[in-house]
Every structure is written in C-alpha cells, then in structure tokens.
Design a protein around this motif. Structure first.
Motif, mmCIF file in Angstrom:
data_model
loop_
_atom_site.group_PDB
_atom_site.id
_atom_site.type_symbol
_atom_site.label_atom_id
_atom_site.label_comp_id
_atom_site.label_asym_id
_atom_site.label_seq_id
_atom_site.Cartn_x
_atom_site.Cartn_y
_atom_site.Cartn_z
ATOM 1 N N LEU A 25 113.724 -18.431 -48.336
ATOM 2 C CA LEU A 25 113.376 -19.712 -48.262
ATOM 3 C C LEU A 25 114.392 -20.726 -47.552
ATOM 4 C CD1 LEU A 25 112.391 -19.941 -52.052
ATOM 5 C CD2 LEU A 25 110.773 -19.448 -49.949
ATOM 6 N N LEU A 26 115.515 -20.242 -47.786
ATOM 7 C CA LEU A 26 116.477 -21.244 -46.703
ATOM 8 C C LEU A 26 116.072 -21.292 -45.266
ATOM 9 C CD1 LEU A 26 118.899 -23.103 -46.846
ATOM 10 C CD2 LEU A 26 120.367 -21.143 -46.707
ATOM 11 N N VAL A 27 115.716 -20.028 -44.883
ATOM 12 C CA VAL A 27 115.565 -20.004 -43.339
ATOM 13 C C VAL A 27 114.168 -20.844 -43.198
ATOM 14 C CG1 VAL A 27 114.682 -18.531 -41.469
ATOM 15 C CG2 VAL A 27 116.509 -17.845 -42.985
ATOM 16 N N LEU A 28 113.284 -20.487 -44.091
ATOM 17 C CA LEU A 28 111.945 -21.493 -43.665
ATOM 18 C C LEU A 28 112.117 -22.977 -43.856
ATOM 19 C CD1 LEU A 28 109.347 -18.837 -45.497
ATOM 20 C CD2 LEU A 28 110.143 -19.044 -42.918
ATOM 21 N N VAL A 29 112.982 -23.201 -44.608
ATOM 22 C CA VAL A 29 113.039 -24.829 -44.933
ATOM 23 C C VAL A 29 113.747 -25.190 -43.618
ATOM 24 C CG1 VAL A 29 114.137 -26.424 -46.364
ATOM 25 C CG2 VAL A 29 112.979 -24.720 -47.469
ATOM 26 N N LEU A 30 114.738 -24.656 -43.293
ATOM 27 C CA LEU A 30 115.857 -25.124 -42.134
ATOM 28 C C LEU A 30 115.072 -24.916 -40.776
ATOM 29 C CD1 LEU A 30 119.240 -23.380 -42.777
ATOM 30 C CD2 LEU A 30 118.583 -25.715 -43.342
ATOM 31 N N VAL A 31 113.886 -24.438 -40.529
ATOM 32 C CA VAL A 31 113.060 -24.334 -39.279
ATOM 33 C C VAL A 31 112.098 -25.210 -39.671
ATOM 34 C CG1 VAL A 31 114.233 -22.022 -38.768
ATOM 35 C CG2 VAL A 31 111.895 -22.176 -39.729
ATOM 36 N N LYS A 32 111.880 -25.688 -40.616
ATOM 37 C CA LYS A 32 110.658 -26.588 -41.084
ATOM 38 C C LYS A 32 109.436 -25.923 -40.889
ATOM 39 C CE LYS A 32 113.128 -30.757 -39.057
ATOM 40 N NZ LYS A 32 113.144 -31.818 -38.521
ATOM 41 N N ARG A 33 109.545 -24.736 -41.573
ATOM 42 C CA ARG A 33 108.255 -23.779 -41.730
ATOM 43 C C ARG A 33 107.454 -24.192 -42.837
ATOM 44 N NH1 ARG A 33 104.020 -22.732 -41.805
ATOM 45 N NH2 ARG A 33 102.864 -20.952 -41.179
ATOM 46 N N ILE A 34 108.318 -24.456 -43.922
ATOM 47 C CA ILE A 34 107.700 -25.187 -45.017
ATOM 48 C C ILE A 34 108.622 -26.310 -45.486
ATOM 49 C CG2 ILE A 34 107.112 -23.024 -45.950
ATOM 50 C CD1 ILE A 34 109.399 -22.771 -47.773
ATOM 51 N N PRO A 35 107.993 -27.327 -46.220
ATOM 52 C CA PRO A 35 108.243 -28.481 -46.556
ATOM 53 C C PRO A 35 109.498 -28.362 -47.660
ATOM 54 C CG PRO A 35 106.123 -28.524 -47.327
ATOM 55 C CD PRO A 35 106.324 -27.353 -46.537
ATOM 56 N N TRP A 36 110.710 -28.997 -47.522
ATOM 57 C CA TRP A 36 111.580 -28.693 -48.320
ATOM 58 C C TRP A 36 111.211 -29.217 -49.913
ATOM 59 C CZ3 TRP A 36 113.316 -32.677 -51.421
ATOM 60 C CH2 TRP A 36 113.372 -33.856 -51.109
ATOM 61 N N PRO A 37 110.370 -30.184 -50.030
ATOM 62 C CA PRO A 37 109.775 -30.606 -51.381
ATOM 63 C C PRO A 37 109.208 -29.546 -52.248
ATOM 64 C CG PRO A 37 109.413 -32.599 -50.095
ATOM 65 C CD PRO A 37 109.850 -31.303 -49.064
ATOM 66 N N SER A 38 108.605 -28.516 -51.303
ATOM 67 C CA SER A 38 107.784 -27.594 -52.041
ATOM 68 C C SER A 38 108.881 -26.634 -52.701
ATOM 69 C CB SER A 38 107.062 -26.491 -51.002
ATOM 70 O OG SER A 38 107.949 -26.020 -50.040
ATOM 71 N N LEU A 39 110.063 -26.399 -52.468
ATOM 72 C CA LEU A 39 111.065 -25.645 -53.173
ATOM 73 C C LEU A 39 111.297 -26.464 -54.565
ATOM 74 C CD1 LEU A 39 113.820 -24.789 -50.430
ATOM 75 C CD2 LEU A 39 111.906 -23.643 -51.238
ATOM 76 N N LEU A 40 110.841 -27.463 -54.790
ATOM 77 C CA LEU A 40 111.093 -28.387 -56.177
ATOM 78 C C LEU A 40 110.159 -27.647 -57.116
ATOM 79 C CD1 LEU A 40 111.130 -31.981 -55.230
ATOM 80 C CD2 LEU A 40 113.193 -30.672 -55.876
ATOM 81 N N ALA A 41 109.234 -26.771 -56.550
ATOM 82 C CA ALA A 41 108.321 -25.939 -57.674
ATOM 83 C C ALA A 41 109.214 -24.780 -58.336
ATOM 84 C CB ALA A 41 107.195 -25.505 -56.808
ATOM 85 N N VAL A 42 110.150 -24.485 -57.537
ATOM 86 C CA VAL A 42 110.982 -23.183 -58.298
ATOM 87 C C VAL A 42 111.694 -23.711 -59.616
ATOM 88 C CG1 VAL A 42 112.870 -21.873 -57.812
ATOM 89 C CG2 VAL A 42 111.284 -22.213 -55.953
ATOM 90 N N PRO A 43 112.612 -24.786 -59.468
ATOM 91 C CA PRO A 43 113.269 -25.141 -60.636
ATOM 92 C C PRO A 43 112.207 -25.762 -61.558
ATOM 93 C CG PRO A 43 113.598 -26.779 -58.974
ATOM 94 C CD PRO A 43 113.073 -25.304 -58.238
ATOM 95 N N ALA A 44 111.121 -26.467 -61.275
ATOM 96 C CA ALA A 44 110.117 -27.035 -62.111
ATOM 97 C C ALA A 44 109.392 -26.218 -62.856
ATOM 98 C CB ALA A 44 109.149 -27.938 -61.184
ATOM 99 N N VAL A 45 108.914 -25.027 -62.287
ATOM 100 C CA VAL A 45 108.398 -24.070 -63.035
ATOM 101 C C VAL A 45 109.221 -23.083 -63.789
ATOM 102 C CG1 VAL A 45 107.206 -21.894 -62.684
ATOM 103 C CG2 VAL A 45 106.446 -23.524 -61.331
ATOM 104 N N TYR A 46 110.441 -23.014 -63.634
ATOM 105 C CA TYR A 46 111.541 -22.260 -64.172
ATOM 106 C C TYR A 46 111.670 -23.043 -65.402
ATOM 107 C CZ TYR A 46 116.168 -20.365 -65.831
ATOM 108 O OH TYR A 46 117.043 -19.869 -66.289
#
Length: 433
Positions: A191-212
């Motif tokens: 996920l870190l790689v995909l965010v750093l290369v802008k393959r996925i938007p970084w706000p989508s990672l907020l779903a991880v702690p939100a669901v947790y």
C-alpha cells in the motif's frame, strides 16, 4: 487465404465442466478437513477452548464486556460468541469457521487469476484448487483451528479490489484483515508503494483505520474498555521474546546467548524496518523511472502481475526479516505464491514449491514431534530465502520491463485495448483472396 485455414479461437470454458470440477474439488477439500476435525491442538487446549468456555459461561456476547480472557481482537471473538448460540461442539465450530473462510479464500484466488484471461477459467480454477489443497492451508483450519484463513481472505480480497481499481474497497478489506490479525501488516508495504507512486489516492488508506475502529464499536457498546481494545496488539507483541518460534526466517541462522536475545530482537526490528523501507524506495524509484507508462491523469498503470509480485515480496520479506515470528506467519506467502505462479507460470512455477516446502516443514516441527528430529529448521530457512530471492528477482525484472502504455492498458481488466495494427493495402488484397 481462406477463413477456414485461420487459427481457431480458443473456446471459453464450458460452464458445466467448470461447475463439476469446482464441486469435486470443494468436496475433496472438505473431506480432507473433516478427517482432521477430531484433532485437538495445544493451541485449542490452552487458548481457543478456554476462551470459548469463558464466553459460553458468561452469557455469550455479554462476556465481551471484559475481554481480558483473550489476547485476540474483538472481531474474532464475535464469531466465537456467535458459535455459543449454535448446537455445535466447540472444537468443530471453531474449525468450521476457518474452513468456510478457506472456501472464501479460494474464491478470491479464482477471481484474481481469472482477471488475466476471463475466457479461460481453467487456470483460475486450478489456482483455487491448489490453494484449497495446500497442506498448510488444510492443516491450519482442519487440524489447528487457526484464524489465518480469515484475515488472509480479506487481504486477498483487498488485492482483488486493487486490481479492479477500487482503492476504497481495498482499504476497507485491508482494515477488516487488520482487525482480525496484526499479521495483516505484512502487506502494508505494498500500500505504501502504491500511494507513493500515486497509483491509489492516499485518502483511501483512511478506510483501513476507519473500518478497524468500526469493528470495535459492538464491543464498546457491550461495555469493553476502549483503551484495552486499542492496545490489544501492543500487548500481543510482548508475549513472545524468542528470536523465532519455528519460523523459517533469517533468525534460523542467528545464535546468541539467551540473555542477549532481547537486545538482538530490538535491533532486528529496526533492521527489518529499514530493509523493507529500502525495498519500498527501490520499487517506487523503478516505477517513477518508467515514466512513460502512465494514464492521462498521471497515475502509473501497473500491470496486475507487478502488483501481485510486490504483494508476494512483501508477504515473504516482512516475516522473514522480523524476529519472534511463528511458523504460521508465512500463511499469506503460501497463498500469494500460488497466485503469482499462475500469473507467471513459465517463470515462477517453482515459487509455491519452495514456499510450501519451507512453511510445511516448519509446521511439522511443531505439530509432529516424532518427525521433528528429522527436520532441519536452517534448511527450511534457506528454502524461504531462495523463495525471497526468486520473487525479488522476478519483481525487479517486472519493474524494469514496464511495457508501453498501450500494452499496459490491455493487461488491466476493463482497460482500453490497443488499436489493431494497420495492415498494408497489398497485404489486405492478399488476405481477401
């Protein structure tokens, strides 16, 4: 040249044949597990069994108001609490929960491999069957009753959504996986790689702690201590202090006095973290240097094989480098090595053999004491090292050989196809004849 001499198109797999093959495979997989249902592991005797009895004796879900009886996070305990309301023996019920997730894991394996060739589903079915019948997967649920199939199902489901370009769904699935087991972090470098290369938007990672956090809400409503819920994994990390617990990791080659294990363990965590960050940096640099293969919105269009190879590298490298790993912590690698092998059958057909031989050997060291004297843990560690080197090499080759934009888009499910090459007019006249 007449049309009759043209190469025939490959026919899509007959749905009846596919259904029959899938049904047979599922039946065989379930039979393997049913034969193991009566087996009672030490983990069930000391942990899972007592947890179940505590929940049953204290009102089912009401028992989760105080979860100090367990060191697992709330979502798995929800499943265990639900079992107490069913007329199912504790041992069988706990195992059947994991077995059902085995089937879900095979389903997502099928979906990922099917993305490569949607009209040829036999490879996808083959990958799903191999995952269902992997010895470590069978043992983990059918005999051990462990929950590794649960969090791995959501990790593989998250990968599926990444490949379908659904980053928010992927983040949600990764969050569910993390809520079930801390070992879900083994794929977070991807996920870190995909965010750093802008393959996925970084706000989508907020779903991880939100669901947790959302999955902790039922426990909070039942009266659980919020601080203990949030720190459950912090307490887990201090449970075991050994450098390795039968894991085929780099620590099979490290021998230090017991008094020095604590210091070596701390240094090992730092070295593992630094090494993973270096690998992430190299991957990001390789993607950015292939700057021509981008979509119009500026996002790198990585092929499914590249994403899967990065995931498999992470699933092997992280537990291989970290101290205090268990033999079961390569479960994600067991599954992903199969998926990658079906994506790159000519190059990586041997990868699941290396991973499975290493992982299964470490299982047997723990669950089969009579066999343990004939096994060599350093040898299993060497097999996993060879698997890591193989997938690192394949990933580097994939990143160096990023295809041209049109070729990349054609490899992505749902992406536009490259235009057909124009045939010179003389050649067209020849074909017309």
């Amino acid at each position: 040249m007449s049309d009759s001499t043209a190469e025939p198109r490959r026919r899509a797999t007959d749905p009846t044949v596919l259904t029959l093959a899938a049904t047979t495979a599922v039946g065989a997989a379930l039979l393997c597990r049913i034969l193991l249902l009566d087996g009672e592991s030490s983990d069930y005797f000391y942990f899972l069994g007592p947890w179940y009895r505590y929940i049953a004796e204290n009102g089912g879900f009401a028992a989760l108001s105080d979860m100090e009886f367990s060191d697992y996070n709330a979502p798995y305990l929800y499943l265990m609490a639900a079992l107490t309301y069913l007329p199912v023996p504790a041992l069988a019920g706990i195992k059947w929960v994991s077995i059902l997730f085995d089937l879900a894991l095979a389903s997502y394996t099928f979906r990922i491999v099917a993305l490569r060739r949607p009209r040829r589903l036999r490879p996808a079915l083959g990958a799903a069957v191999v995952v269902l019948l992997l010895p470590t997967v069978v043992i983990n649920s059918g005999w051990w009753g462990q929950a590794d199939a649960i969090f791995t199902t959501f990790l593989v489901g998250g990968l599926y959504h990444l490949l379908r370009d659904r980053p928010w769904w992927a983040g949600a699935f990764f969050g569910i996986a993390l809520a079930f087991k801390l070992q879900a972090v083994f794929l977070f470098p991807l996920l870190l790689v995909l965010v750093l290369v802008k393959r996925i938007p970084w706000p989508s990672l907020l779903a991880v702690p939100a669901v947790y956090l959302a999955l902790d809400v039922p426990a909070l409503l039942l009266g659980a201590d919020p601080w203990k819920l949030l720190t459950v994994y912090t307490r887990q990390t201090g449970t075991y202090t050994q450098l390795t617990l039968n894991a085929p990791s780099v620590y099979q080659f490290v021998s230090v006095p017991q008094t020095a294990e604590g210091a070596v363990r701390s240094v090992g965590v730092l070295i593992a973290g630094a090494t993973v960050l270096v690998l992430v940096g190299l991957a990001v640099r390789s993607v950015r240097r292939a700057g021509s293969a981008v979509e119009r919105d500026g996002r790198p269009l990585l092929t499914p094989a590249t994403v899967l190879l990065l995931a498999t590298t992470s699933a092997i490298a992280v537990p291989f480098l970290l101290p205090s790993m268990h033999e079961r912590y390569f479960y994600v690698a067991d599954v992903l090595s199969v998926i990658v092998a079906f994506h790159r059958p000519h190059r990586l057909w041997y990868l699941p053999i290396l991973v499975q031989a290493s992982s299964l050997g470490s299982y047997l060291t723990f669950i089969a004491p009579a066999v343990a004297p004939y096994l060599s843990m350093p040898a299993h560690g060497m097999l996993m090292l060879l698997a890591l080197l193989a997938v690192l090499r394949a990933t580097a080759r994939e990143l160096r050989g990023v295809p041209a934009p049109a070729a990349v888009r054609s490899a992505v499910p749902g992406g536009p196809r490259p235009a057909a090459p124009r045939i010179p007019e003389p050649r067209q006249a020849e074909l017309a004849r």
